[in-house]
Design a protein around this motif. Structure first.
Motif, PDB file in Angstrom:
ATOM      1  N   ILE A  55       8.304   6.448   2.924  1.00 53.25           N
ATOM      2  CA  ILE A  55       6.826   6.817   2.670  1.00 53.25           C
ATOM      3  C   ILE A  55       5.816   5.461   2.163  1.00 53.25           C
ATOM      4  N   VAL A  56       7.034   4.901   0.933  1.00 54.99           N
ATOM      5  CA  VAL A  56       6.523   3.865   0.302  1.00 54.99           C
ATOM      6  C   VAL A  56       6.473   2.719   0.814  1.00 54.99           C
ATOM      7  N   GLY A  57       6.914   2.837   1.955  1.00 50.86           N
ATOM      8  CA  GLY A  57       7.995   1.776   2.666  1.00 50.86           C
ATOM      9  C   GLY A  57       6.831   0.959   3.735  1.00 50.86           C
ATOM     10  N   VAL A  58       6.457   2.235   4.309  1.00 43.21           N
ATOM     11  CA  VAL A  58       5.467   2.373   5.314  1.00 43.21           C
ATOM     12  C   VAL A  58       4.297   1.413   4.905  1.00 43.21           C
ATOM     13  N   LEU A  59       4.009   2.404   3.816  1.00 46.65           N
ATOM     14  CA  LEU A  59       2.334   2.161   3.799  1.00 46.65           C
ATOM     15  C   LEU A  59       1.931   0.869   2.919  1.00 46.65           C
ATOM     16  N   VAL A  60       3.387  -0.231   2.581  1.00 44.97           N
ATOM     17  CA  VAL A  60       3.728  -0.981   1.710  1.00 44.97           C
ATOM     18  C   VAL A  60       3.378  -1.807   3.067  1.00 44.97           C
TER      19      VAL A  60
END
Length: 67
Positions: A55-60
């Motif tokens: 999730i954090v990777g997609v958001l970044v």
């Protein structure tokens, strides 16, 4: 599953494909850890960490304009 293309497992072309394959690989890693350790706590740590990283990777990547 119209959001997937043939090469999305290499480099996802949209955030939905990235989340899909991130969670798929997380489940695969969780299965390997479960077979190796047979400890529920370790399995849950792997699954939670994989979800958070996906999730954090997609958001970044969305913030920097990759998608």
């Amino acid at each position: 599953m119209d959001f997937l293309s043939v090469n999305d497992w290499i480099t996802p072309t949209n955030p939905y494909a990235a989340l899909f394959f991130g969670l798929l690989f997380t489940i695969l890693a969780g299965g390997i850890v479960w077979i190796d350790t047979r400890k529920l706590k370790t399995l849950l740590i792997v699954l939670l960490t994989g979800r958070i990283v996906s999730i954090v990777g997609v958001l970044v990547l969305q913030d920097v304009g990759f998608y």
